[in-house]
Design a protein around this motif. Sequence first.
Motif, short mmCIF file in Angstrom:
data_model
loop_
_atom_site.label_atom_id
_atom_site.label_comp_id
_atom_site.label_asym_id
_atom_site.label_seq_id
_atom_site.Cartn_x
_atom_site.Cartn_y
_atom_site.Cartn_z
N ALA A 127 0.85 -1.19 0.00
CA ALA A 127 0.00 0.00 0.00
C ALA A 127 0.88 1.24 0.00
O ALA A 127 1.61 1.50 0.96
CB ALA A 127 -0.91 0.00 1.22
N ALA A 128 0.86 1.99 -1.09
CA ALA A 128 1.73 3.16 -1.25
C ALA A 128 1.46 4.21 -0.19
O ALA A 128 0.42 4.23 0.48
CB ALA A 128 1.55 3.75 -2.65
N HIS A 129 2.43 5.12 -0.05
CA HIS A 129 2.34 6.19 0.95
C HIS A 129 1.16 7.12 0.68
O HIS A 129 0.52 7.05 -0.37
CB HIS A 129 3.65 6.98 0.97
N LYS A 130 0.89 7.97 1.62
CA LYS A 130 -0.17 8.97 1.48
C LYS A 130 0.28 10.00 0.44
O LYS A 130 1.32 10.63 0.60
CB LYS A 130 -0.46 9.63 2.82
N LEU A 131 -0.52 10.16 -0.59
CA LEU A 131 -0.11 10.93 -1.76
C LEU A 131 -0.76 12.31 -1.80
O LEU A 131 -1.98 12.44 -1.90
CB LEU A 131 -0.48 10.18 -3.03
N GLY A 132 0.09 13.33 -1.76
CA GLY A 132 -0.42 14.68 -1.96
C GLY A 132 -0.77 14.96 -3.41
O GLY A 132 -1.42 15.95 -3.71
N SER A 133 -0.34 14.08 -4.30
CA SER A 133 -0.55 14.26 -5.73
C SER A 133 -1.84 13.61 -6.24
O SER A 133 -2.09 13.60 -7.44
CB SER A 133 0.64 13.68 -6.50
N GLN A 166 -8.27 8.27 -2.82
CA GLN A 166 -7.28 7.38 -2.20
C GLN A 166 -7.91 6.53 -1.10
O GLN A 166 -7.68 5.32 -1.03
CB GLN A 166 -6.14 8.19 -1.58
N ILE A 167 -8.69 7.17 -0.24
CA ILE A 167 -9.30 6.45 0.88
C ILE A 167 -10.30 5.42 0.39
O ILE A 167 -10.34 4.28 0.88
CB ILE A 167 -9.99 7.45 1.84
N ALA A 168 -11.09 5.78 -0.60
CA ALA A 168 -12.07 4.83 -1.15
C ALA A 168 -11.36 3.61 -1.76
O ALA A 168 -11.78 2.46 -1.54
CB ALA A 168 -12.94 5.53 -2.20
N LEU A 169 -10.30 3.86 -2.52
CA LEU A 169 -9.56 2.74 -3.12
C LEU A 169 -8.86 1.91 -2.06
O LEU A 169 -8.80 0.68 -2.17
CB LEU A 169 -8.55 3.27 -4.14
N ARG A 170 -8.34 2.55 -1.04
CA ARG A 170 -7.67 1.82 0.04
C ARG A 170 -8.65 0.86 0.72
O ARG A 170 -8.34 -0.31 0.96
CB ARG A 170 -7.09 2.79 1.06
N GLU A 171 -9.83 1.35 1.03
CA GLU A 171 -10.80 0.52 1.75
C GLU A 171 -11.18 -0.72 0.95
O GLU A 171 -11.20 -1.84 1.48
CB GLU A 171 -12.04 1.35 2.08
N VAL A 172 -11.48 -0.55 -0.32
CA VAL A 172 -11.91 -1.70 -1.11
C VAL A 172 -10.74 -2.64 -1.42
O VAL A 172 -10.92 -3.86 -1.53
CB VAL A 172 -12.63 -1.27 -2.41
N THR A 173 -9.53 -2.07 -1.53
CA THR A 173 -8.36 -2.91 -1.79
C THR A 173 -8.03 -3.78 -0.59
O THR A 173 -7.77 -4.99 -0.74
CB THR A 173 -7.14 -2.04 -2.17
N LEU A 174 -8.04 -3.20 0.59
CA LEU A 174 -7.76 -3.99 1.79
C LEU A 174 -8.81 -5.08 1.98
O LEU A 174 -8.49 -6.20 2.39
CB LEU A 174 -7.70 -3.08 3.02
#
Length: 214
Positions: A122-128, A134-142
């Motif tokens: 899981a990549a770092h928190k991205l300012g870009s 990011q949060i939505a993708l993180r939740e479904v990926t995990l």
Amino acid sequence: MDSGLAGKSVYAFGDSIVYGHVYPRSFADIVAEQESMTLTKFARNGATIGTDPHASGGQIRAQVEDAPDVAPDFVIFDGGTNDAQSIYRDRAYDVGTYVEALERTLKTMKRKWPTAHTVYVAAHKLGSRNWDTQIALREVTLQACSQWDVAIADVFGEAAFDTRDDAHRAKYTFDDLVDGLPGTEGSGTHPNVAGMTAFYVPVVAAGLQQISSR
């Protein structure tokens, strides 16, 4: 101390964070060298989990399909970084479509190499990237990784690396090379050598060591 990883093989898939961007080495190379593992890297800059006709690197599942049938000891991969752009900026697909593509990718990995230990980085928190995306993708990926018995090397959750912080962006990311090496003052996406060694390498190495010790 023997980490149990020496001599093990690892295949690495994903986008520019796994490949190295314009530098041919990434955290995957550093971890493999540190742990005396044999790395074969298939990642491509611009790769996505979902299908985006405008994405420069194609789909990560295609990397998996093109890799040898011989099973490695470990599979590591990332994804979602470029999908965040495809979803939020380009409206190429939505989160639901991403999940379907991710599950097809995981199924392909598990079918092709049922004995390999699979690890999602899981990549770092991205300012870009858009934060809500990011949060939505993180939740479904995990969630998908849990369902498919995929371990998480959670740089996002476990490391302090956050390029919404301009000091982190400037110090730990790069866009271009300086004298052949990653520079600084990047956009916040691609970790330079300092970013790799400070944040990615410890989390990924510890995750692989924990799996190997089971």
